[in-house]
Scaffold this active site. Structure first.
Site, PDB file in Angstrom:
ATOM      1  N   HIS A  32     -29.018   5.977  75.604  1.00  0.00           N
ATOM      2  CA  HIS A  32     -28.661   5.080  74.618  1.00  0.00           C
ATOM      3  C   HIS A  32     -29.345   5.752  73.274  1.00  0.00           C
ATOM      4  O   HIS A  32     -30.298   5.267  72.573  1.00  0.00           O
ATOM      5  CB  HIS A  32     -29.971   3.891  74.924  1.00  0.00           C
ATOM      6  CG  HIS A  32     -29.569   3.159  76.223  1.00  0.00           C
ATOM      7  ND1 HIS A  32     -28.501   2.455  76.537  1.00  0.00           N
ATOM      8  CD2 HIS A  32     -30.315   3.255  77.386  1.00  0.00           C
ATOM      9  CE1 HIS A  32     -28.564   2.131  77.636  1.00  0.00           C
ATOM     10  NE2 HIS A  32     -29.692   2.628  78.230  1.00  0.00           N
ATOM     11  N   CYS A  86     -30.050  10.324  88.226  1.00  0.00           N
ATOM     12  CA  CYS A  86     -31.411  10.911  88.307  1.00  0.00           C
ATOM     13  C   CYS A  86     -32.117  10.619  89.586  1.00  0.00           C
ATOM     14  O   CYS A  86     -31.791   9.700  90.305  1.00  0.00           O
ATOM     15  CB  CYS A  86     -32.470  10.039  87.380  1.00  0.00           C
ATOM     16  SG  CYS A  86     -34.102  10.662  87.254  1.00  0.00           S
ATOM     17  N   GLU A 116     -29.309   0.664  84.974  1.00  0.00           N
ATOM     18  CA  GLU A 116     -29.825   1.317  86.344  1.00  0.00           C
ATOM     19  C   GLU A 116     -30.107  -0.126  87.276  1.00  0.00           C
ATOM     20  O   GLU A 116     -29.776   0.182  88.248  1.00  0.00           O
ATOM     21  CB  GLU A 116     -31.370   1.591  85.864  1.00  0.00           C
ATOM     22  CG  GLU A 116     -32.093   2.350  86.888  1.00  0.00           C
ATOM     23  CD  GLU A 116     -33.642   2.453  86.448  1.00  0.00           C
ATOM     24  OE1 GLU A 116     -33.860   2.857  85.410  1.00  0.00           O
ATOM     25  OE2 GLU A 116     -34.280   1.876  87.356  1.00  0.00           O
TER      26      GLU A 116
HETATM   27  S1  SF4 Z   1     -36.254   7.871  86.156  1.00  0.00           S
HETATM   28 FE1  SF4 Z   1     -35.357   7.672  84.141  1.00  0.00          FE
HETATM   29  S2  SF4 Z   1     -36.934   7.983  82.670  1.00  0.00           S
HETATM   30 FE2  SF4 Z   1     -37.511   8.854  84.740  1.00  0.00          FE
HETATM   31  S3  SF4 Z   1     -36.836  11.153  84.885  1.00  0.00           S
HETATM   32 FE3  SF4 Z   1     -35.191   9.680  85.754  1.00  0.00          FE
HETATM   33  S4  SF4 Z   1     -33.774   9.336  83.962  1.00  0.00           S
HETATM   34 FE4  SF4 Z   1     -35.949  10.016  83.233  1.00  0.00          FE
END
Ligand code: SF4
Length: 279
Positions: A32, A86, A116
């Protein structure tokens, strides 16, 4: 502060993929932060909102992740996918799917419009709902008696705990079984704890990050909770000299999607102001 490892990993994966494949279209912005999106666009990583119209390019799933429908659509159109979700978000998605398949209504504590959260809910295949504290007064009557609660990874641990306890109080009569899975991201928690500690020691806090970044906005809230004047800026261009009048100590922190270069520029501006005798 700055990029978390999940975002760094996603950017590295996309940069590697664009070198190998020539052109990549990311489904939604990678982070973002408009400055980072522009820099990546110069490297050949464009942004689109859906699989349709990517015109032969590989698509990249961002660190926020996405739902199974997007993978199905890409497969059906023979579109190559670079998945940079992630791993902490993937874990949340796996829980959503598993809990929904086991007959739970999956409540995701978080912002229903956040990418997310939307992605995680998709893995619950219609058996999930996103809620925040504000929704507790108007909970759907038809919640099943088996309820599972997970959280958007960037929420604060204290708020998640309060939400779960309020949910239980509101619905103790109707809930037969409650499962709570901690899907919070440690990177976020430690970043928030560090911001809180810093906020206690300064006269002014500056939080750098995109306006749409949930992670950055939470940092702003955390600093304000400490009673310190806090400004949210996207880049050094957002700084106002008057903020520094009578100010002795300034704290700077940044959201998980903020590039190091943006932070460095803000610090340079503050140092220049201090030298000029205005800070
Ligand atoms: S969950 Fe989100 S904030 Fe945490 S490491 Fe993964 S991308 Fe980064």
């Amino acid at each position: 502060m700055g990029f978390c490892w999940g975002v760094r990993r996603a950017i590295e994966m996309m940069e590697k993929a664009v070198q190998e494949r020539g052109r990549i279209v990311s489904l939604g912005p990678i982070v973002h932060n408009p400055q980072v999106v522009d820099t990546l666009a110069e490297k050949g990583i464009q942004v689109a909102s859906s699989v349709e119209g990517v015109d032969g390019a590989s698509i990249a799933i961002t660190a926020h992740g996405t739902g199974p429908d997007v993978f199905d659509e890409a497969r059906s159109q023979d579109v190559d996918v670079v998945d940079t979700t992630c791993p902490i978000v993937s874990r949340s998605q796996r829980w959503a799917r598993k809990l929904a398949e086991s007959g739970f209504t999956v409540i995701v504590y978080g912002d229903a419009d956040h990418r997310e959260v939307k992605g995680v809910l998709s893995w619950a295949r219609g058996k999930g709902i996103a809620l925040t504290e504000e929704d507790l007064g108007s909970l759907p009557e038809d919640l099943s008696s088996r309820v599972a609660v997970i959280s958007q990874t960037t929420q604060s641990p204290a708020r998640f705990a309060d939400f779960v306890s309020s949910l239980l109080k509101e619905r103790l009569d109707a809930i037969g079984e409650l499962r709570v899975i901690n899907t919070l991201c440690d990177v976020t928690s430690s970043q928030q704890a560090a911001a809180r500690e810093l906020a206690r020691e300064v006269d002014l806090m500056l939080v750098i990050g995109g306006r749409n970044s949930a992670n950055t906005r939470h940092l702003v809230e955390v600093c304000r909770e400490e009673g310190v004047v806090t400004h949210h800026i996207e880049a050094a261009s957002g700084l106002q000299d008057k903020w520094f009048e009578g100010c002795q100590r300034v704290g700077v922190t940044a959201g998980a999607s903020t590039p190091d270069s943006a932070v460095e520029e803000v610090v340079r501006r503050i140092q220049a102001l201090a030298k000029a005798g205005r800070g």
